[in-house]
Design a protein around this motif. Structure first.
Motif, PDB file in Angstrom:
ATOM      1  N   MET A 112     -33.867  87.082 -82.510  1.00 41.46           N
ATOM      2  CA  MET A 112     -35.038  86.327 -82.959  1.00 41.46           C
ATOM      3  C   MET A 112     -35.423  85.266 -81.933  1.00 41.46           C
ATOM      4  SD  MET A 112     -36.213  87.480 -85.814  1.00 41.46           S
ATOM      5  CE  MET A 112     -37.232  86.115 -86.309  1.00 41.46           C
ATOM      6  N   VAL A 113     -34.425  84.531 -81.447  1.00 43.31           N
ATOM      7  CA  VAL A 113     -34.691  83.481 -80.455  1.00 43.31           C
ATOM      8  C   VAL A 113     -35.220  84.091 -79.160  1.00 43.31           C
ATOM      9  CG1 VAL A 113     -33.593  81.746 -78.988  1.00 43.31           C
ATOM     10  CG2 VAL A 113     -33.061  81.824 -81.430  1.00 43.31           C
ATOM     11  N   GLY A 114     -34.615  85.210 -78.736  1.00 41.40           N
ATOM     12  CA  GLY A 114     -35.073  85.883 -77.528  1.00 41.40           C
ATOM     13  C   GLY A 114     -36.526  86.312 -77.628  1.00 41.40           C
TER      14      GLY A 114
ATOM     15  N   GLU B 123     -46.541  83.899 -97.497  1.00 39.02           N
ATOM     16  CA  GLU B 123     -47.891  84.349 -97.815  1.00 39.02           C
ATOM     17  C   GLU B 123     -48.940  83.475 -97.129  1.00 39.02           C
ATOM     18  OE1 GLU B 123     -45.197  85.970-100.896  1.00 39.02           O
ATOM     19  OE2 GLU B 123     -45.444  84.025 -99.925  1.00 39.02           O
ATOM     20  N   LEU B 124     -48.690  82.159 -97.115  1.00 38.50           N
ATOM     21  CA  LEU B 124     -49.633  81.219 -96.510  1.00 38.50           C
ATOM     22  C   LEU B 124     -49.773  81.459 -95.013  1.00 38.50           C
ATOM     23  CD1 LEU B 124     -51.396  78.670 -96.878  1.00 38.50           C
ATOM     24  CD2 LEU B 124     -49.345  77.303 -96.415  1.00 38.50           C
ATOM     25  N   VAL B 125     -48.650  81.565 -94.317  1.00 36.65           N
ATOM     26  CA  VAL B 125     -48.680  81.755 -92.865  1.00 36.65           C
ATOM     27  C   VAL B 125     -49.250  83.128 -92.515  1.00 36.65           C
ATOM     28  CG1 VAL B 125     -47.286  81.852 -90.767  1.00 36.65           C
ATOM     29  CG2 VAL B 125     -46.765  80.156 -92.528  1.00 36.65           C
ATOM     30  N   PHE B 126     -48.863  84.158 -93.268  1.00 35.45           N
ATOM     31  CA  PHE B 126     -49.397  85.502 -93.017  1.00 35.45           C
ATOM     32  C   PHE B 126     -50.914  85.495 -93.116  1.00 35.45           C
ATOM     33  CE2 PHE B 126     -50.841  89.705 -94.126  1.00 35.45           C
ATOM     34  CZ  PHE B 126     -50.031  90.590 -93.418  1.00 35.45           C
ATOM     35  N   SER B 127     -51.445  84.868 -94.169  1.00 37.19           N
ATOM     36  CA  SER B 127     -52.896  84.838 -94.373  1.00 37.19           C
ATOM     37  C   SER B 127     -53.600  84.108 -93.236  1.00 37.19           C
ATOM     38  CB  SER B 127     -53.226  84.148 -95.708  1.00 37.19           C
ATOM     39  OG  SER B 127     -52.690  84.881 -96.789  1.00 37.19           O
ATOM     40  N   ALA B 128     -52.977  83.034 -92.744  1.00 33.80           N
ATOM     41  CA  ALA B 128     -53.596  82.267 -91.659  1.00 33.80           C
ATOM     42  C   ALA B 128     -53.550  83.025 -90.342  1.00 33.80           C
ATOM     43  CB  ALA B 128     -52.907  80.915 -91.521  1.00 33.80           C
TER      44      ALA B 128
ATOM     45  N   THR C 125     -42.276  85.652 -89.004  1.00 28.70           N
ATOM     46  CA  THR C 125     -40.911  85.697 -89.537  1.00 28.70           C
ATOM     47  C   THR C 125     -40.068  84.551 -88.997  1.00 28.70           C
ATOM     48  OG1 THR C 125     -41.033  88.113 -89.734  1.00 28.70           O
ATOM     49  CG2 THR C 125     -38.845  87.122 -89.780  1.00 28.70           C
ATOM     50  N   LEU C 126     -40.167  84.302 -87.702  1.00 29.72           N
ATOM     51  CA  LEU C 126     -39.414  83.220 -87.070  1.00 29.72           C
ATOM     52  C   LEU C 126     -39.815  81.865 -87.654  1.00 29.72           C
ATOM     53  CD1 LEU C 126     -37.363  82.606 -84.780  1.00 29.72           C
ATOM     54  CD2 LEU C 126     -39.320  82.336 -83.253  1.00 29.72           C
ATOM     55  N   SER C 127     -41.082  81.710 -87.986  1.00 24.80           N
ATOM     56  CA  SER C 127     -41.591  80.440 -88.498  1.00 24.80           C
ATOM     57  C   SER C 127     -41.015  80.086 -89.864  1.00 24.80           C
ATOM     58  CB  SER C 127     -43.122  80.489 -88.596  1.00 24.80           C
ATOM     59  OG  SER C 127     -43.704  80.732 -87.335  1.00 24.80           O
ATOM     60  N   VAL C 128     -40.784  81.084 -90.716  1.00 23.03           N
ATOM     61  CA  VAL C 128     -40.382  80.812 -92.107  1.00 23.03           C
ATOM     62  C   VAL C 128     -38.928  81.175 -92.377  1.00 23.03           C
ATOM     63  CG1 VAL C 128     -42.753  81.244 -92.860  1.00 23.03           C
ATOM     64  CG2 VAL C 128     -41.104  83.107 -92.957  1.00 23.03           C
ATOM     65  N   ASP C 129     -38.235  81.700 -91.367  1.00 21.94           N
ATOM     66  CA  ASP C 129     -36.903  82.282 -91.559  1.00 21.94           C
ATOM     67  C   ASP C 129     -35.898  81.320 -92.170  1.00 21.94           C
ATOM     68  OD1 ASP C 129     -35.006  84.405 -91.284  1.00 21.94           O
ATOM     69  OD2 ASP C 129     -34.187  83.400 -89.532  1.00 21.94           O
ATOM     70  N   LEU C 130     -35.882  80.070 -91.722  1.00 22.21           N
ATOM     71  CA  LEU C 130     -34.857  79.128 -92.160  1.00 22.21           C
ATOM     72  C   LEU C 130     -35.396  78.018 -93.054  1.00 22.21           C
ATOM     73  CD1 LEU C 130     -32.643  78.754 -88.942  1.00 22.21           C
ATOM     74  CD2 LEU C 130     -32.102  79.964 -91.052  1.00 22.21           C
ATOM     75  N   LEU C 131     -36.610  78.165 -93.537  1.00 22.34           N
ATOM     76  CA  LEU C 131     -37.143  77.154 -94.447  1.00 22.34           C
ATOM     77  C   LEU C 131     -36.418  77.238 -95.791  1.00 22.34           C
ATOM     78  CD1 LEU C 131     -40.977  77.361 -93.699  1.00 22.34           C
ATOM     79  CD2 LEU C 131     -39.289  75.766 -92.792  1.00 22.34           C
ATOM     80  N   PRO C 132     -36.143  76.102 -96.431  1.00 19.74           N
ATOM     81  CA  PRO C 132     -35.311  76.082 -97.652  1.00 19.74           C
ATOM     82  C   PRO C 132     -36.043  76.518 -98.917  1.00 19.74           C
ATOM     83  CG  PRO C 132     -36.018  73.872 -97.115  1.00 19.74           C
ATOM     84  CD  PRO C 132     -36.506  74.747 -95.988  1.00 19.74           C
TER      85      PRO C 132
ATOM     86  N   PRO D 238     -38.927  95.719 -89.378  1.00 16.18           N
ATOM     87  CA  PRO D 238     -39.895  95.034 -90.246  1.00 16.18           C
ATOM     88  C   PRO D 238     -41.103  94.496 -89.487  1.00 16.18           C
ATOM     89  CG  PRO D 238     -37.932  93.693 -89.957  1.00 16.18           C
ATOM     90  CD  PRO D 238     -37.630  95.022 -89.362  1.00 16.18           C
ATOM     91  N   PHE D 239     -40.937  94.236 -88.175  1.00 14.86           N
ATOM     92  CA  PHE D 239     -42.093  93.804 -87.382  1.00 14.86           C
ATOM     93  C   PHE D 239     -43.092  94.936 -87.226  1.00 14.86           C
ATOM     94  CE2 PHE D 239     -38.917  90.886 -84.987  1.00 14.86           C
ATOM     95  CZ  PHE D 239     -38.852  90.057 -86.097  1.00 14.86           C
ATOM     96  N   LEU D 240     -42.579  96.161 -87.278  1.00 14.15           N
ATOM     97  CA  LEU D 240     -43.430  97.344 -87.171  1.00 14.15           C
ATOM     98  C   LEU D 240     -44.300  97.524 -88.407  1.00 14.15           C
ATOM     99  CD1 LEU D 240     -43.868  99.803 -85.238  1.00 14.15           C
ATOM    100  CD2 LEU D 240     -42.127 101.002 -86.582  1.00 14.15           C
ATOM    101  N   LEU D 241     -43.871  96.932 -89.531  1.00 12.61           N
ATOM    102  CA  LEU D 241     -44.557  97.138 -90.806  1.00 12.61           C
ATOM    103  C   LEU D 241     -46.028  96.717 -90.747  1.00 12.61           C
ATOM    104  CD1 LEU D 241     -44.564  97.832 -93.831  1.00 12.61           C
ATOM    105  CD2 LEU D 241     -43.685  95.519 -94.277  1.00 12.61           C
ATOM    106  N   THR D 242     -46.331  95.587 -90.107  1.00 12.53           N
ATOM    107  CA  THR D 242     -47.713  95.102 -90.066  1.00 12.53           C
ATOM    108  C   THR D 242     -48.621  96.081 -89.331  1.00 12.53           C
ATOM    109  OG1 THR D 242     -46.891  92.836 -90.059  1.00 12.53           O
ATOM    110  CG2 THR D 242     -49.186  93.154 -89.462  1.00 12.53           C
ATOM    111  N   TRP D 243     -48.126  96.652 -88.231  1.00 15.00           N
ATOM    112  CA  TRP D 243     -48.911  97.657 -87.509  1.00 15.00           C
ATOM    113  C   TRP D 243     -49.118  98.897 -88.371  1.00 15.00           C
ATOM    114  CZ3 TRP D 243     -47.407 102.619 -85.770  1.00 15.00           C
ATOM    115  CH2 TRP D 243     -48.341 103.263 -84.959  1.00 15.00           C
TER     116      TRP D 243
END
Length: 347
Positions: A131-133, A288-293, A272-279, A243-248
């Motif tokens: 993910m970091v890479g 849903e919010l980030v995806f829509s934006a 995914t990286l943006s929301v991965d570790l949010l509590p 799962p990254f392939l899913l959007t395509w």
């Protein structure tokens, strides 16, 4: 065993209700259903397959690493532990409950904690490292595109990249310096005895230190088998890409074209990286919010709600249902009576 996660389950259900309520309030249900009907069933099946393979491949990697030093491990059993981890991760903040639950059921199947813990830790490090890479690659080669797509949510991307980088460094240090684990365990035991949560017990300390010694042996084993770790890293890269392939797949399934597969996979990886570790359990609401934006410029205004429904419906809700069924099967397929050694490990 899930009793300790009751509050997380309740919070998840509340977040689901709030998310669904907000979605229905912001969109015309008839238009969403009409857009959903445009999704190709073949592409939909490919999307479901990609996410199922994502969970299954973690089980394959657990099996691959465990069988390196412990024979008689069943592949299907390892895959079931992967679904257990997905389910519990989905109901706990920052996905913190998945690995402890996997360790519990692996222990119940006869796999020592000193073996299961380093294997799962290696997978966690590889998962976060990939993910970091990917995140660093996006920053280096596509910073303009990611900034334009994320807009006001760009800070979330960098926050996710920073948090995941910290976790990678922390877990790597623990793996490279396993003697730190012994110091931590002794300090924790001293704290628990001083506060009278646990009674003073030389036998318990002996058991704990013995487990740490076995843990160090497993870590040392993998240090001498770098080819095994390299193979696991390659499998993790493939697994993480699914799962990254899913959007395509959704993009093509809705009859759209013009944007390349790598661009869509990079955008989904950044989300995914943006929301991965949010509590938040299952990253509910914020995903849903980030995806829509982020994907507002990818899908038309008419198709965006449908794309969101399909994406979250497949990647989270459907897999949660499948994982819950597998979890129930794992939980009730064998006697719940634990061994004396397991029962008394913390006594």
């Amino acid at each position: 065993m899930l009793g300790k996660y009751k509050l997380s389950i309740i919070l998840l259900l509340i977040l689901i209700l709030l998310t669904v309520g907000t979605f229905l309030q912001a969109n015309d249900l008839s238009e969403v259903l009409s857009a959903l009907s445009e999704m190709s069933l073949l592409w939909l099946a490919l999307g479901i397959l990609s996410v199922l393979l994502f969970v299954i491949m973690e089980g394959v990697m657990i099996w691959y690493l465990l069988r390196s030093f412990q024979k008689g491990i069943g592949l299907c059993q390892c895959i079931s532990w992967s679904f257990v981890g997905f389910f519990v991760s989905g109901i706990t903040p920052s996905a913190t409950g998945g690995q402890p639950m996997q360790i519990y059921y692996m222990k119940r199947a006869g796999i020592q904690v000193s073996a299961s813990m380093p294997v799962l830790m290696i997978l966690a490090v590889l998962y976060k490292l990939v993910m970091v890479g990917i995140g660093i690659g996006i920053c280096l080669f596509w910073s303009t595109g990611i900034a334009a797509s994320f807009g006001d949510y760009l800070w979330l991307f960098y926050l996710g990249l920073g948090l995941n980088s910290f976790v990678v460094v922390l877990l790597t240090v623990i793996m490279i310096r396993p003697n730190y684990a012994e110091k931590i365990v002794l300090k924790v035991q001293r704290l628990l005895t001083v506060t009278r949560i646990l009674k003073v017990s030389p036998e318990r300390q002996t058991r704990w230190l013995s487990a740490i010694a076995e843990y160090q042996q497993v870590i040392n084993f993998f240090r001498g088998h770098k080819a095994t770790l390299f193979s696991a890293a390659l499998m993790t890269l493939i697994q993480r890409s699914l799962p990254f392939l899913l959007t395509w797949i959704i993009y093509r399934g809705l009859g759209l074209s013009g944007i390349g597969i790598l661009s869509l996979m990079a955008l989904q990886a950044a989300v995914t990286l943006s929301v991965d570790l949010l509590p938040l359990p299952g990253s509910m609401g914020i995903s849903e919010l980030v995806f829509s934006a982020v994907f507002a410029a990818v899908f038309s205004e008419k198709l965006l709600p449908a794309a969101l429904c399909i994406s979250r419906g497949i990647s989270f809700y459907l897999i949660m249902i499948v994982s819950a069924a597998v979890f129930a099967w794992v939980h009730f397929s064998k006697s719940k009576v634990q061994s004396k050694e397991h029962r008394n490990f913390l006594v």
